[in-house]
Scaffold this motif. Structure first.
Motif, PDB file in Angstrom:
ATOM      1  N   SER A   1     -11.161  17.788  25.119  1.00 33.63           N
ATOM      2  CA  SER A   1     -11.417  17.219  26.434  1.00 33.63           C
ATOM      3  C   SER A   1     -12.356  18.112  27.223  1.00 33.63           C
ATOM      4  O   SER A   1     -12.241  19.334  27.208  1.00 33.63           O
ATOM      5  CB  SER A   1     -10.106  17.056  27.206  1.00 33.63           C
ATOM      6  N   GLU A   2     -13.286  17.492  27.921  1.00 36.24           N
ATOM      7  CA  GLU A   2     -14.219  18.233  28.770  1.00 36.24           C
ATOM      8  C   GLU A   2     -13.829  18.128  30.237  1.00 36.24           C
ATOM      9  O   GLU A   2     -14.568  18.541  31.109  1.00 36.24           O
ATOM     10  CB  GLU A   2     -15.643  17.717  28.544  1.00 36.24           C
TER      11      GLU A   2
ATOM     12  N   SER B   1     -18.671  16.746  23.053  1.00 38.55           N
ATOM     13  CA  SER B   1     -17.573  17.103  22.146  1.00 38.55           C
ATOM     14  C   SER B   1     -17.233  15.956  21.201  1.00 38.55           C
ATOM     15  O   SER B   1     -16.895  16.193  20.043  1.00 38.55           O
ATOM     16  CB  SER B   1     -16.335  17.571  22.917  1.00 38.55           C
ATOM     17  N   SER B   2     -17.362  14.711  21.653  1.00 38.98           N
ATOM     18  CA  SER B   2     -17.056  13.589  20.756  1.00 38.98           C
ATOM     19  C   SER B   2     -18.142  13.447  19.689  1.00 38.98           C
ATOM     20  O   SER B   2     -17.847  13.078  18.558  1.00 38.98           O
ATOM     21  CB  SER B   2     -16.870  12.285  21.529  1.00 38.98           C
ATOM     22  N   LEU B   3     -19.381  13.748  20.034  1.00 36.21           N
ATOM     23  CA  LEU B   3     -20.454  13.680  19.040  1.00 36.21           C
ATOM     24  C   LEU B   3     -20.321  14.810  18.015  1.00 36.21           C
ATOM     25  O   LEU B   3     -20.596  14.613  16.827  1.00 36.21           O
ATOM     26  CB  LEU B   3     -21.818  13.688  19.728  1.00 36.21           C
ATOM     27  N   ARG B   4     -19.862  15.991  18.466  1.00 37.27           N
ATOM     28  CA  ARG B   4     -19.573  17.074  17.508  1.00 37.27           C
ATOM     29  C   ARG B   4     -18.409  16.664  16.595  1.00 37.27           C
ATOM     30  O   ARG B   4     -18.410  16.952  15.401  1.00 37.27           O
ATOM     31  CB  ARG B   4     -19.252  18.377  18.243  1.00 37.27           C
ATOM     32  N   ALA B   5     -17.407  15.994  17.169  1.00 38.66           N
ATOM     33  CA  ALA B   5     -16.272  15.516  16.374  1.00 38.66           C
ATOM     34  C   ALA B   5     -16.753  14.511  15.324  1.00 38.66           C
ATOM     35  O   ALA B   5     -16.300  14.540  14.174  1.00 38.66           O
ATOM     36  CB  ALA B   5     -15.216  14.886  17.282  1.00 38.66           C
ATOM     37  N   ALA B   6     -17.683  13.634  15.710  1.00 41.93           N
ATOM     38  CA  ALA B   6     -18.221  12.645  14.767  1.00 41.93           C
ATOM     39  C   ALA B   6     -18.962  13.338  13.626  1.00 41.93           C
ATOM     40  O   ALA B   6     -18.821  12.959  12.460  1.00 41.93           O
ATOM     41  CB  ALA B   6     -19.135  11.661  15.491  1.00 41.93           C
ATOM     42  N   ALA B   7     -19.747  14.376  13.946  1.00 36.71           N
ATOM     43  CA  ALA B   7     -20.469  15.114  12.905  1.00 36.71           C
ATOM     44  C   ALA B   7     -19.493  15.804  11.959  1.00 36.71           C
ATOM     45  O   ALA B   7     -19.657  15.766  10.729  1.00 36.71           O
ATOM     46  CB  ALA B   7     -21.412  16.133  13.546  1.00 36.71           C
ATOM     47  N   TYR B   8     -18.450  16.421  12.517  1.00 34.90           N
ATOM     48  CA  TYR B   8     -17.434  17.088  11.705  1.00 34.90           C
ATOM     49  C   TYR B   8     -16.723  16.061  10.807  1.00 34.90           C
ATOM     50  O   TYR B   8     -16.543  16.283   9.607  1.00 34.90           O
ATOM     51  CB  TYR B   8     -16.426  17.800  12.607  1.00 34.90           C
ATOM     52  N   ALA B   9     -16.322  14.934  11.392  1.00 32.12           N
ATOM     53  CA  ALA B   9     -15.602  13.896  10.652  1.00 32.12           C
ATOM     54  C   ALA B   9     -16.487  13.308   9.554  1.00 32.12           C
ATOM     55  O   ALA B   9     -15.998  12.986   8.464  1.00 32.12           O
ATOM     56  CB  ALA B   9     -15.128  12.799  11.602  1.00 32.12           C
ATOM     57  N   ALA B  10     -17.795  13.181   9.818  1.00 35.96           N
ATOM     58  CA  ALA B  10     -18.713  12.658   8.807  1.00 35.96           C
ATOM     59  C   ALA B  10     -18.773  13.599   7.606  1.00 35.96           C
ATOM     60  O   ALA B  10     -18.769  13.149   6.453  1.00 35.96           O
ATOM     61  CB  ALA B  10     -20.109  12.461   9.412  1.00 35.96           C
TER      62      ALA B  10
ATOM     63  N   HIS C   1      -7.188  17.645  32.486  1.00 31.85           N
ATOM     64  CA  HIS C   1      -6.391  17.386  31.289  1.00 31.85           C
ATOM     65  C   HIS C   1      -5.515  18.561  30.901  1.00 31.85           C
ATOM     66  O   HIS C   1      -4.577  18.414  30.135  1.00 31.85           O
ATOM     67  CB  HIS C   1      -7.297  16.989  30.130  1.00 31.85           C
ATOM     68  N   ARG C   2      -5.815  19.743  31.425  1.00 35.48           N
ATOM     69  CA  ARG C   2      -4.949  20.893  31.123  1.00 35.48           C
ATOM     70  C   ARG C   2      -3.558  20.664  31.717  1.00 35.48           C
ATOM     71  O   ARG C   2      -2.577  21.167  31.208  1.00 35.48           O
ATOM     72  CB  ARG C   2      -5.560  22.180  31.697  1.00 35.48           C
ATOM     73  N   ILE C   3      -3.493  19.909  32.798  1.00 36.59           N
ATOM     74  CA  ILE C   3      -2.216  19.667  33.465  1.00 36.59           C
ATOM     75  C   ILE C   3      -1.565  18.397  32.923  1.00 36.59           C
ATOM     76  O   ILE C   3      -0.408  18.407  32.513  1.00 36.59           O
ATOM     77  CB  ILE C   3      -2.427  19.526  34.998  1.00 36.59           C
ATOM     78  N   VAL C   4      -2.307  17.295  32.900  1.00 33.79           N
ATOM     79  CA  VAL C   4      -1.759  16.005  32.509  1.00 33.79           C
ATOM     80  C   VAL C   4      -1.625  15.887  30.991  1.00 33.79           C
ATOM     81  O   VAL C   4      -0.713  15.244  30.492  1.00 33.79           O
ATOM     82  CB  VAL C   4      -2.673  14.870  33.038  1.00 33.79           C
TER      83      VAL C   4
END
Length: 147
Positions: free
Chosen positions: A120-121, A28-37, A125-128
């Motif tokens: 988040s994967e 998911s972070s690498l997809r975020a990097a591609a989107y941000a690029a 994290h759904r709770i916290v």
């Protein structure tokens, strides 16, 4: 009587000039990097790729250094493959700490106009609350969460 205003930093007035993207090697972070690029390319903005290294013991620090080096190599390789087709100005930054505070520090220090993170994967994290949710709740930058 003339009123003069000192030049002040304004976020988001003409579109982003600095886009911070958090990467940790997850899909998911690498997809975020591609989107941000893509966003940085279209907006002629600087892409600040940020890896937040956890502050733990020495053996873990060596491992996170290796992760950072691997991320830089992946980004450089991708940028090289797309040279001449897809041009984007980018920098790689490493901050230490927990992901949320590291990204907040990065966004503040780099005067980010926008922050992009992967969803988040981790089930807990759904709770916290994920880093993405905490960034959105901070309300200091536009935040894009990429699935």
């Amino acid at each position: 009587m003339t009123e003069q205003h000192a030049h002040r930093f304004e976020r988001g007035t003409d579109g982003p000039k600095v886009i911070v993207v958090g990467v940790d090697g997850s899909d998911s972070s690498l997809r975020a990097a591609a989107y941000a690029a893509g966003l940085a390319r279209r907006q002629h903005a600087l892409l600040a790729v940020v890896y937040v290294q956890p502050v733990l013991g020495a053996p873990v620090a060596e491992t996170t250094d290796e992760i950072a080096e691997d991320l830089v190599a992946q980004i450089r390789e991708s940028a090289e493959r797309l040279k001449g087709i897809f041009e984007v100005r980018w920098e790689f930054h490493t901050f230490r700490g927990d992901p949320y505070n590291g990204l907040v520090s990065a966004a503040d220090e780099l005067k980010a106009d926008a922050v992009v993170v992967g969803a988040s994967e981790q089930a807990g994290h759904r709770i916290v609350g994920s880093v993405a949710v905490r960034l959105v709740k901070a309300g200091r930058w536009p935040v894009t969460v990429v699935p």
